[in-house]
Design a protein around this motif. Structure first.
Motif, PDB file in Angstrom:
ATOM      1  N   ALA A  43       1.636   7.067  -6.542  1.00 46.28           N
ATOM      2  CA  ALA A  43       0.557   7.996  -6.894  1.00 46.28           C
ATOM      3  C   ALA A  43       0.945   9.431  -6.570  1.00 46.28           C
ATOM      4  O   ALA A  43       0.661  10.361  -7.337  1.00 46.28           O
ATOM      5  N   ILE A  44       1.618   9.627  -5.445  1.00 48.63           N
ATOM      6  CA  ILE A  44       2.063  10.973  -5.070  1.00 48.63           C
ATOM      7  C   ILE A  44       3.107  11.478  -6.063  1.00 48.63           C
ATOM      8  O   ILE A  44       3.100  12.639  -6.481  1.00 48.63           O
TER       9      ILE A  44
ATOM     10  N   ALA B  19       4.827   4.398   8.368  1.00 52.36           N
ATOM     11  CA  ALA B  19       3.736   5.163   7.746  1.00 52.36           C
ATOM     12  C   ALA B  19       3.622   6.549   8.369  1.00 52.36           C
ATOM     13  O   ALA B  19       3.439   7.556   7.659  1.00 52.36           O
TER      14      ALA B  19
ATOM     15  N   ARG C 120      -1.933  13.760   0.157  1.00 49.09           N
ATOM     16  CA  ARG C 120      -2.318  12.367   0.433  1.00 49.09           C
ATOM     17  C   ARG C 120      -1.510  11.840   1.601  1.00 49.09           C
ATOM     18  O   ARG C 120      -0.390  12.268   1.867  1.00 49.09           O
ATOM     19  N   ARG C 121      -2.131  10.929   2.317  1.00 50.09           N
ATOM     20  CA  ARG C 121      -1.466  10.359   3.488  1.00 50.09           C
ATOM     21  C   ARG C 121      -1.569   8.830   3.444  1.00 50.09           C
ATOM     22  O   ARG C 121      -2.502   8.260   2.868  1.00 50.09           O
ATOM     23  N   LEU C 122      -0.589   8.207   4.083  1.00 54.31           N
ATOM     24  CA  LEU C 122      -0.613   6.748   4.228  1.00 54.31           C
ATOM     25  C   LEU C 122      -1.452   6.357   5.438  1.00 54.31           C
ATOM     26  O   LEU C 122      -1.458   7.057   6.460  1.00 54.31           O
ATOM     27  N   SER C 123      -2.116   5.224   5.322  1.00 59.36           N
ATOM     28  CA  SER C 123      -2.929   4.726   6.423  1.00 59.36           C
ATOM     29  C   SER C 123      -2.111   3.712   7.225  1.00 59.36           C
ATOM     30  O   SER C 123      -1.746   2.640   6.726  1.00 59.36           O
TER      31      SER C 123
ATOM     32  N   ASP D 224       2.222   1.809  -3.513  1.00 60.97           N
ATOM     33  CA  ASP D 224       1.209   2.358  -4.421  1.00 60.97           C
ATOM     34  C   ASP D 224       0.955   3.835  -4.134  1.00 60.97           C
ATOM     35  O   ASP D 224       0.833   4.662  -5.062  1.00 60.97           O
ATOM     36  N   THR D 225       0.866   4.188  -2.828  1.00 58.74           N
ATOM     37  CA  THR D 225       0.614   5.585  -2.460  1.00 58.74           C
ATOM     38  C   THR D 225       1.779   6.483  -2.875  1.00 58.74           C
ATOM     39  O   THR D 225       1.587   7.589  -3.409  1.00 58.74           O
TER      40      THR D 225
ATOM     41  N   ASP E 221       0.829  -1.207   0.000  1.00 65.12           N
ATOM     42  CA  ASP E 221       0.000   0.000   0.000  1.00 65.12           C
ATOM     43  C   ASP E 221       0.863   1.257   0.000  1.00 65.12           C
ATOM     44  O   ASP E 221       0.560   2.258  -0.692  1.00 65.12           O
ATOM     45  N   MET E 222       1.949   1.234   0.763  1.00 63.48           N
ATOM     46  CA  MET E 222       2.854   2.378   0.799  1.00 63.48           C
ATOM     47  C   MET E 222       3.484   2.612  -0.573  1.00 63.48           C
ATOM     48  O   MET E 222       3.626   3.764  -1.029  1.00 63.48           O
TER      49      MET E 222
ATOM     50  N   ASN F  45       4.142  10.091   6.542  1.00 62.26           N
ATOM     51  CA  ASN F  45       3.109  11.120   6.564  1.00 62.26           C
ATOM     52  C   ASN F  45       3.695  12.452   7.050  1.00 62.26           C
ATOM     53  O   ASN F  45       3.313  13.541   6.562  1.00 62.26           O
TER      54      ASN F  45
END
Length: 238
Positions: free
Chosen positions: A203-204, A227, A212-215, A199-200, A196-197, A231
Motif C-alpha cells: 500500500a505504501i 515492524a 503509514r506505520r506497521l502495527s 500488505d502495508t 500484514d507487513m 516504522n
C-alpha cells in the motif's frame, strides 16, 4: 513452497517419526509379551499332563491300560496333545489338528531323550505353531519313561497383534492428520503479522504515503522488532 506449508509439513513429519518409533517399540514389546504368554500356555498344558502321568505311574503301559485324563480336556481347535512311550512311539493323541502336526525334529527328539524340555516351532497351512516336547520320569534319576508333546497355534496371539497393528496405524494416521491441522493453524497465526507487513508495504509503494506505520502490537518477538525497524525506516523516508 510457502513457509506456512513447510512449517506444517515439518511439524507433522517430526510427529510422524516419533509416532512410528513409539509404535514400533510398543509392537515389539507386545509381540515379545504375547510370545511369552504362548510359551506359558504350552508349558502349563504339558506340565499338567506330565504330572498326572508321573503321579499315576502309568508309563510304560500299553495304550489299553492308560489312566490318563481325557485328552479332549487338554486339546482345542488350535491345540494338539500327544503321549509317547520311551521309544517315541505314539501311545495316545488328540485329533484336533488332524494332519497338521509334522514329525518331531531329530534334534528336538535327541534333546528330550537326554531329559531336556524342548521348544520348537513350525508352520502349517499358513499358521505358526509352537511345540513343546517334554520327557516324563517315573522316578528321580531314571531315564525318561515317556514323552509329552503339546502343540499350540499362535492364532489368538496373532489376532491380538493384528488388532494392535490396526490401532497403531489408525491412531498414528489420525495423530499425524491432527498434527498437520494444528501445525497449519499455528503457522498461519505466527505468520499473520508478516502478511500484514506485506500488505502495508504494498500500500505504501502504491500510494507513496510514508506516513503509514506497521502495527507491531504488544509482542516482543522478532516480528515486532522487524515492524519497529520498518516504522523507523518509514519515519526517516517521510
Amino acid at each position: 513452497m510457502p513457509i506456512r506449508l513447510r512449517l506444517a509439513l515439518w511439524y507433522s513429519g517430526v510427529l510422524a517419526l516419533v509416532l512410528v518409533a513409539l509404535g514400533f517399540a510398543i509392537y515389539l514389546v507386545m509381540a515379545r509379551h504375547m510370545d511369552t504368554v504362548l510359551h506359558e500356555r504350552v508349558t502349563a498344558r504339558a506340565e499338567h499332563l506330565a504330572s498326572f502321568m508321573t503321579a499315576a505311574n502309568v508309563l510304560p503301559h500299553t495304550p489299553h491300560s492308560f489312566a490318563l485324563p481325557p485328552l479332549e480336556l487338554l486339546e482345542g481347535p488350535d491345540t494338539y496333545v500327544q503321549v509317547m512311550d520311551e521309544g517315541g512311539a505314539v501311545l495316545e493323541g488328540s485329533s484336533s489338528l488332524g494332519d497338521g502336526v509334522p514329525p518331531i525334529p531329530q534334534k528336538a527328539a535327541d534333546e528330550a531323550r537326554g531329559g531336556n524340555v524342548v521348544f520348537y516351532s513350525f508352520r502349517s497351512g499358513g499358521q505358526r505353531y509352537l511345540a513343546l516336547l517334554s520327557p516324563v520320569f517315573t522316578s528321580v534319576g531314571s531315564p525318561p519313561a515317556g514323552f509329552v508333546l503339546v502343540v499350540m497355534s499362535d492364532r489368538e496371539e496373532a489376532r491380538t497383534l493384528a488388532t494392535l497393528r490396526l490401532v497403531l496405524l489408525v491412531g498414528g494416521g489420525i495423530g499425524v492428520l491432527v498434527a498437520w491441522l494444528v501445525g497449519w493453524s499455528v503457522a498461519g497465526g505466527a505468520l499473520r503479522p508478516i502478511a500484514d507487513m506485506i500488505d502495508t508495504a504494498r500500500a505504501i509503494a502504491l500510494s507513496r504515503g510514508f506516513s503509514r506505520r506497521l502495527s507491531g502490537g504488544r509482542r516482543q518477538d522478532e516480528l515486532a522488532q522487524l515492524a519497529r525497524a520498518f516504522n523507523e525506516m518509514l519515519a526517516s523516508l517521510e
